[in-house]
Design an enzyme around this catalytic site. Sequence first.
Site, PDB file in Angstrom:
ATOM      1  N   CYS A 221      74.548  31.471  29.773  1.00 43.63           N
ATOM      2  CA  CYS A 221      74.670  32.640  28.893  1.00 43.63           C
ATOM      3  C   CYS A 221      73.949  33.869  29.471  1.00 43.63           C
ATOM      4  O   CYS A 221      72.832  33.755  29.965  1.00 43.63           O
ATOM      5  CB  CYS A 221      74.101  32.284  27.526  1.00 43.63           C
ATOM      6  SG  CYS A 221      73.933  33.667  26.401  1.00 43.63           S
ATOM      7  N   PRO A 222      74.571  35.064  29.448  1.00 43.43           N
ATOM      8  CA  PRO A 222      75.907  35.389  28.917  1.00 43.43           C
ATOM      9  C   PRO A 222      77.036  35.199  29.927  1.00 43.43           C
ATOM     10  O   PRO A 222      78.194  35.403  29.594  1.00 43.43           O
ATOM     11  CB  PRO A 222      75.769  36.868  28.555  1.00 43.43           C
ATOM     12  CG  PRO A 222      74.823  37.400  29.586  1.00 43.43           C
ATOM     13  CD  PRO A 222      73.827  36.282  29.845  1.00 43.43           C
ATOM     14  N   ASP A 240      75.146  26.153  27.976  1.00 45.28           N
ATOM     15  CA  ASP A 240      74.156  26.996  27.306  1.00 45.28           C
ATOM     16  C   ASP A 240      74.416  26.959  25.803  1.00 45.28           C
ATOM     17  O   ASP A 240      75.573  26.964  25.372  1.00 45.28           O
ATOM     18  CB  ASP A 240      74.227  28.442  27.819  1.00 45.28           C
ATOM     19  CG  ASP A 240      72.930  29.203  27.594  1.00 45.28           C
ATOM     20  OD1 ASP A 240      72.450  29.246  26.436  1.00 45.28           O
ATOM     21  OD2 ASP A 240      72.384  29.745  28.567  1.00 45.28           O
ATOM     22  N   LYS A 305      61.085  30.477  39.012  1.00 46.49           N
ATOM     23  CA  LYS A 305      60.257  31.567  38.515  1.00 46.49           C
ATOM     24  C   LYS A 305      58.826  31.370  39.019  1.00 46.49           C
ATOM     25  O   LYS A 305      58.297  30.255  39.002  1.00 46.49           O
ATOM     26  CB  LYS A 305      60.283  31.609  36.985  1.00 46.49           C
ATOM     27  CG  LYS A 305      61.685  31.578  36.390  1.00 46.49           C
ATOM     28  CD  LYS A 305      62.578  32.721  36.875  1.00 46.49           C
ATOM     29  CE  LYS A 305      63.977  32.601  36.291  1.00 46.49           C
ATOM     30  NZ  LYS A 305      64.886  33.665  36.768  1.00 46.49           N
TER      31      LYS A 305
END
Length: 374
Positions: A221-222, A240, A305
């Site tokens: 998403c998106p 998602d 991350k």
Amino acid sequence: MNRLALYCRPGFEKECAAEITDKAAALEVYGFARVKENSGYVLFECYQPDDADTLARKLPFRELIFARQMLVVGELLKDLPPEDRIAPICGMLLGVVEGGGELRVEVPDTNESKELLKFCRKFTVPLRAALREQRTLLRQENPYRPVVHVLFIAPGCCYVGYSYSDNNSPFYMGIPRLKFPADAPSRSTLKLEEAFHVFIPADEWDERLGSGMRAVDLGACPGGWTYQLVQRSMMVQAIDNGPMVPSLMETGQVTHHRADGFRFTPEGDNDWLVCDMVEKPAKVSALMARWLVNGWCREAIFNLKLPMKKRYEEVSQNLATLAQVLKENGINAQIAAKQLYHDREEVTVHVRRIWGAIPGRRDEREFRRREQRD
């Protein structure tokens, strides 16, 4: 010339410095890194003559995570006379580079340096002519010859040097120039497009990113990453709990599963797995290992991350753990990681299974059956 200059994302100079120090030591090349915060580049000064050239030739650029470009440079040229900036640059290159194939007059990727870009473009033309006259450059560009670099860090101040065309970034300033598609769901789409350019050789795109391939996008998403897969005419399972943009669903190439990406289990085999979920890097890399060990995908691209501190150490540990898990399970794979231009506090990782290296594995037999069936 006994320095190595490495371009990097501003704010990641310390990580770039730690990495080049480690990689150089592994090749028994020693020196020290000069770091200026938010400068967009790092200098690694070697203790022994010719060691910078040794690194430029023998240290695989593709193995560097935080460096966008790697080149050998000399002393900083300061206070270049406005009436003749060319002569000092030509003098430094004379006898150092012969028959170079390309000239790049560049700046670090900082807001301050970008003001110099217009000058660099204009300055390239007369400098190229002068370097061709003294045979530092060939008369015609040649992609197989060394690249001559001039790195302006301030008006009238530059480093001059060279890189090897088979061990550098092919992009100006080390940055692919990509255009954001107007119909893409989010700017994150550029991350995956850049990853394709960095990790997949252009002459292998049709084979490895081909029409009709099957892909899974975890945390879709998106739809920024799904968009890239759809553009390559792949059939995509988007995983998602959130909504996907209607335009992607209307293509008929996307199946949306409202599920947790960490719990989803595919029913069949897939050529590609992509993942850009905001989660701790150790958790994401463990998930990727699970998919690869189970043979649920051939290749994977995913983001890790980064924490606020010890970012190089964190990435190195996660990559080492991933490699170890794959090895323990008999998986022969190529692993590469790079902090892309479109990445921020993250790095992008690419893993490719080497087929045929582990004959008889369950997942390989299943792929062979599918290929015969198709």
